[in-house]
Design a protein around this motif. Structure first.
Motif, short mmCIF file in Angstrom:
data_model
loop_
_atom_site.label_atom_id
_atom_site.label_comp_id
_atom_site.label_asym_id
_atom_site.label_seq_id
_atom_site.Cartn_x
_atom_site.Cartn_y
_atom_site.Cartn_z
N ALA A 119 0.83 -1.20 0.00
CA ALA A 119 0.00 0.00 0.00
C ALA A 119 0.87 1.26 0.00
N LYS A 120 2.00 1.20 0.69
CA LYS A 120 2.91 2.35 0.77
C LYS A 120 3.84 2.43 -0.44
N PHE A 121 4.10 1.28 -1.07
CA PHE A 121 4.97 1.24 -2.24
C PHE A 121 4.22 0.60 -3.42
N PRO A 122 3.21 1.30 -3.93
CA PRO A 122 2.36 0.71 -4.98
C PRO A 122 3.12 0.41 -6.28
N GLY A 123 4.18 1.15 -6.53
CA GLY A 123 4.95 0.90 -7.75
C GLY A 123 5.62 -0.47 -7.72
N VAL A 124 6.04 -0.88 -6.53
CA VAL A 124 6.66 -2.20 -6.38
C VAL A 124 5.63 -3.28 -6.65
N LYS A 125 4.43 -3.12 -6.08
CA LYS A 125 3.36 -4.10 -6.30
C LYS A 125 3.02 -4.19 -7.79
N ARG A 126 2.92 -3.04 -8.44
CA ARG A 126 2.58 -3.01 -9.87
C ARG A 126 3.67 -3.74 -10.68
N TYR A 127 4.93 -3.47 -10.33
CA TYR A 127 6.03 -4.16 -11.03
C TYR A 127 5.94 -5.67 -10.85
N MET A 128 5.70 -6.12 -9.61
CA MET A 128 5.63 -7.55 -9.31
C MET A 128 4.56 -8.24 -10.17
N GLU A 129 3.46 -7.55 -10.37
CA GLU A 129 2.37 -8.13 -11.16
C GLU A 129 2.68 -8.07 -12.66
N GLU A 130 3.19 -6.93 -13.11
CA GLU A 130 3.41 -6.74 -14.55
C GLU A 130 4.54 -7.61 -15.09
N VAL A 131 5.59 -7.82 -14.30
CA VAL A 131 6.72 -8.61 -14.79
C VAL A 131 6.30 -10.06 -15.01
N VAL A 132 5.39 -10.56 -14.17
CA VAL A 132 4.90 -11.94 -14.34
C VAL A 132 4.03 -12.04 -15.59
N VAL A 133 3.16 -11.06 -15.78
CA VAL A 133 2.29 -11.06 -16.98
C VAL A 133 3.14 -11.03 -18.24
N GLN A 134 4.14 -10.17 -18.28
CA GLN A 134 5.00 -10.05 -19.45
C GLN A 134 5.81 -11.32 -19.68
N ALA A 135 6.33 -11.89 -18.59
CA ALA A 135 7.12 -13.12 -18.71
C ALA A 135 6.27 -14.28 -19.20
N ARG A 136 5.02 -14.33 -18.74
CA ARG A 136 4.12 -15.40 -19.20
C ARG A 136 3.85 -15.23 -20.70
N LYS A 137 3.77 -14.01 -21.15
CA LYS A 137 3.53 -13.74 -22.58
C LYS A 137 4.76 -14.05 -23.41
N ASP A 138 5.95 -13.63 -22.94
CA ASP A 138 7.19 -13.80 -23.72
C ASP A 138 7.80 -15.20 -23.55
N GLY A 139 7.58 -15.78 -22.37
CA GLY A 139 8.23 -17.06 -22.07
C GLY A 139 9.55 -16.88 -21.33
N TYR A 140 9.93 -15.62 -21.12
CA TYR A 140 11.20 -15.35 -20.43
C TYR A 140 11.14 -13.97 -19.80
#
Length: 881
Positions: free
Chosen positions: A746-767
């Motif tokens: 809640a205090k570091f929302p950018g970190v949470k957003r990164y954690m979610e987005e990097v997984v989505v992108q990796a699942r799409k790219d495979g790496y």
């Protein structure tokens, strides 16, 4: 006399399935389940050892729909869905088979039984002895004079062997009558209907009297019992359908010949690496005990290549005729640090040359070729080549190519690449191994020349293929500008080594021995008796039976006394902390004091560690022989081991430069979180800032406990920590840990957003990629198993951070080495330990190095937050803090 041919055909689905339910649910440290694959492998090893086959194949089902569904839609319709924990293990089984060099087969529309039936028929026609291995008695219909079967009876450890006589003894039937039995009684596991009310006992009586199912149906009036007659008449069609469903189809259109199933033994090193990957520890021990069969190279075409043995005086002629790209393979045995060079092979795509070295001396004519030259020299390991030449006062210059590093960057998830595997995969070549063990006679010059010449030619052929693949995967600049340059830097660091004050090391060892002896007495006094503290069984009896401490968990052999168990018990009794200290000091004594003393070289008084550049999936360096990165420094006794590492020149100092919180700074950069960026930009203590934000108190009111909790979550976030993991680290309730993580995000929302987005992108790219474009492939992101998928998600989140940190320090090392050479400084870079670099420095260069090293490290890359480096120096590594 004809050659003996013995074929083993394994029902892969059946054996894997039985192993899964026979063994407890095992898993790797990363959470991937392995019990079925482990059980399958255990049986495979036993079969290979006991049966000594010349040919082997494993058959698997392919998909859920087969040709049988065309005439019975509900075939196998009652089967429960395969557990995710089992289905995720079939790829592991296939990996194991690949490591053993065993072909596995599957074909759309057919079952494993049909493939086995087809191959066993072909084998019988061609004079093979065949052994079918399954847990399914349907396969007994294949048994004949030359086809026998092994069926699992209970789990996978108890088996029964069947020939025609055994089938007769067990059922009173011929193997051909097994399908009649199945037709009458059906099979609920495959949803084969059979005749309702007819079980095995009734079906056997009928077949003993009438011979076949059709004969039973044609002679209903002779069947005893009116009720049974009516059932058989009513379900005639079901019986005929059931027999048809149970009959194995033996004409599957396979595109494989029996010759392709040839098995010559397994490559022990390849199998060992696979066992390590999946943590088959007891099988690794079994492999070591038995010696394995280190005979078979990977499958591929045998290389037919002319190799010319060249005398030293002919070298000028050969060197002038070499192509632009030349494969180079040194002939040596053992570790390259201690290697005696027997010769070198130079390879073109279609031929090779071998030069023997007189008394290990490199001929003078070769020195310009290595030192510069206009040819591109292709090695399997450039670092090893640089070291060996450096050890002989020679340099390696000009254009070079490193097959090891290229293959590693292309397939980082595979661990350290093996040359023979790369050759087999990329060229489909098989180079028969050179026998160098004590049991074999010394290889002749011709045999060595042939072997190393073929390797050199393969290296030459590999270069353009790997180069093109790196360009296609966009890792060529990472290879050219980072990893290849670093290989030269690491070779020099390995060659220099680190001076060890052995007298000081022995003194530390003596002090540890005294502490261990004192602790032993205190433990005996608290326990009220003497016992073997290193025995888990005796220790468990003391702690739980005698002293009545609360038990945490039990193993098959008794109470668990693992470190995590003892740490939870420490608050309950003084003896537990003393036992933990006893273990830690004992490890320091045996692993580091005694271990280091064994590897100090007499000629240099130094330890010369090996930096492994192509091992970890994140790109981090590791250190072996000895491992200088794992010296424990949390305990003061561990830190004091660094007192034994000293400069090699009188009057010099040890200087250490350490990145401060580099991973958190990278996390701030890649997440773009404003609060995190602001904290580093203003040079705040990041743990105090985090505690202040999460606990919502001013910075000056943050307590040590708050800061400790914030530090745990800060570093835990980088590694994808869970509420359970944080609760264990801080010894707090899981619910409280979950709230803490929630508040952090809640205090570091950018970190949470990164954690979610990097997984989505990796699942799409495979790496996932690092800041310098290093790739890590994560196929498990698509796993249906939660544990496996979660591990891959954490890997996606932390690889970008950890991998970028690894790349940055590598880049700094290259630039520092270049600057030292450019300025003609005498200072030497000795060690890289995680985020720290260690140097030995003349006193008159101290001021220069204190400014130069951190300046290069802090400006290796440009981030949105400043990189910070702490520098210290002293008479020992310990003092440089």
């Amino acid at each position: 006399m004809s050659e003996r041919k013995k074929l083993i055909l394994i029902d892969g689905n059946s054996i894997t399935y039985r192993a899964f339910f026979a063994l407890p649910l095992l898993s790797t440290a990363g959470g991937r389940h392995t019990n079925a694959a482990y059980g399958f492998t255990m049986m495979l090893l036993r079969l290979l050892q006991d049966e000594r086959p010349t040919h082997v194949a494993v058959a698997f089902d392919k998909g859920k729909t087969t040709f049988r569904h065309e005439f019975f839609e509900d075939y196998k319709g009652t089967r429960e869905k395969t557990p995710n924990e089992l289905s995720e293990q079939f790829p592991i089984v296939r990996d194991v088979l690949d490591a053993f060099g065993i072909i596995h087969l599957e074909l759309e529309g057919y079952e494993a039984d049909d493939i086995i039936g087809t191959l066993s028929r072909q084998a019988e026609q061609e004079g093979y002895e065949t052994l079918v291995v399954s847990g399914d008695k349907d396969l007994l219909q294949l048994v004949s004079e030359h086809v026998h079967a092994i069926l699992t009876r209970k789990g996978i450890t108890e088996t029964e062997r069947y020939d025609p006589e055994k089938v007769k003894e067990r059922y009173g039937l011929t193997p051909q009558q097994i399908v009649d039995l199945k037709g009458l009684m059906g099979d609920s596991s495959d949803n084969i209907p059979g005749v309702p009310g007819v079980g095995e006992k009734t079906a056997l009586k009928l077949l003993h009297e009438f011979g076949t199912m059709e004969a039973v149906l044609e002679n209903l009036d002779k069947v005893p019992g009116k009720k049974l007659q009516e059932k058989l008449a009513e379900h005639r069609k079901d019986a005929l359908l059931s027999k048809k469903l149970a009959t194995i189809f033996r004409e599957v259109p396979l595109d494989v010949t029996l010759d392709q199933l040839t098995y010559r033994g397994f490559d022990k090193s390849r199998v060992r690496e696979t066992f390590k990957q999946y943590e088959f520890k007891s099988l690794l021990n079994k492999l070591a005990e038995e010696g394995g069969e280190e005979t078979a190279p990977p499958n591929g075409d045998t290389v037919d290549l002319a190799v010319e043995i060249v005398e030293a005086e002919e070298l000028s002629r050969i060197l002038a005729d070499l192509p632009d790209t030349v494969g180079v393979q040194f002939d040596y045995a053992g570790h390259y640090h201690r290697a005696a060079l027997n010769g070198v092979a130079l390879g073109a795509p279609d031929r090779a040359w071998y030069v023997a070295f007189a008394e290990g001396t490199v001929p003078e004519a070769l020195q310009p070729f290595f030192a510069n030259g206009d040819k591109q020299k292709v090695f399997f390991d450039v670092k090893a080549a640089v070291y060996m030449l450096r050890d002989r006062q020679m340099g390696l210059g000009g254009r070079t190519f490193d097959v090891l590093l290229a293959s590693y960057l292309l397939n980082p998830q595979d661990g350290t690449p093996k040359l023979e595997e790369i050759i087999a995969r990329e060229l489909n070549w098989s180079v028969p191994a050179l026998k160098t063990d004590k049991k074999s006679p010394e290889p002749t010059l011709a045999e060595r020349a042939d072997f190393y010449g073929k390797i050199a030619s393969a290296l030459c052929r590999l270069q353009p293929k790997l180069d093109e693949q790196m360009r296609r995967q966009e890792v060529h600049s990472l290879y050219q500008d980072l990893e290849l340059k670093l290989a030269y830097v690491l070779a020099e660091m390995e060659y220099q080594g680190v001076k060890v004050d052995t007298d000081r090391l022995r003194q530390i060892g003596q002090e540890l021995s005294e502490k261990i002896e004192r602790l032993t007495g205190e433990i005996y006094e608290l326990a009220g008796t003497e016992f073997n503290i290193n025995s888990p069984k005796q220790l468990g009896e003391i702690l739980f039976d005698k002293m009545g401490l609360p038990t945490q968990k039990k193993t098959k052999t008794g109470y668990s006394t693992s470190a995590d168990v003892l740490e939870k018990l420490a608050p309950f009794s003084e003896i537990v902390q003393k036992i933990l200290d006893f273990r830690q000091l004992g490890k320091l004594q045996s692993t580091y004091v005694e271990g280091l003393l064994k590897v100090v070289r007499e000629d240099t008084g130094k330890v010369h560690t090996s930096f492994n550049q192509a091992t970890t999936a994140t790109g981090r360096l590791s250190s072996t022989e000895p491992n200088l990165q794992n010296i424990p420094i949390r305990m003061e006794e561990g830190r004091r081991l660094r007192q034994a590492f000293v400069p090699s020149e009188a009057g010099w100092k040890m200087l250490a430069a350490d990145y401060s919180q580099i991973e958190l700074r990278i996390l701030a950069h890649i997440s773009g979180d404003e609060s995190l960026i602001d904290a580093f930009a203003n040079d705040m203590d990041i743990h105090t800032r985090t505690a202040s934000d999460v606990f919502e108190v001013p910075a000056d009111q943050v307590t040590p406990e708050m800061r400790r909790a914030a530090k745990a979550v800060n570093f835990g976030i980088v590694y994808g920590i869970s509420d359970y993991g944080l609760s264990q680290n801080l010894n707090i309730p899981r619910k409280q840990a979950a709230e803490f993580i929630e508040n952090y995000f809640a205090k570091f929302p950018g970190v949470k957003r990164y954690m979610e987005e990097v997984v989505v992108q990796a699942r799409k790219d495979g790496y996932v990629t690092t800041l310098l474009n290093r790739r890590r492939y994560l196929p498990d992101l698509h796993s249906s198993n939660y544990n496996v998928r979660s591990f891959a998600e954490r890997a996606a989140q932390n690889t970008r951070v950890q991998g970028s940190a690894a790349d940055i320090i590598k880049l700094a090392m290259i630039r520092i080495a270049e600057e030292l050479e450019k300025r003609c400084l005498k200072s030497r870079m000795l060690l890289q330990v995680h985020d720290e670099l260690v140097f030995e420095v003349p006193e008159d260069e101290l001021d220069t190095m204190k400014q130069l090293v951190p300046d290069i490290m802090e400006h290796a890359v440009k981030l949105d937050v400043p990189l910070k480096v702490d520098v210290a120096y002293g008479d020992t590594w310990y003092d440089a803090k």
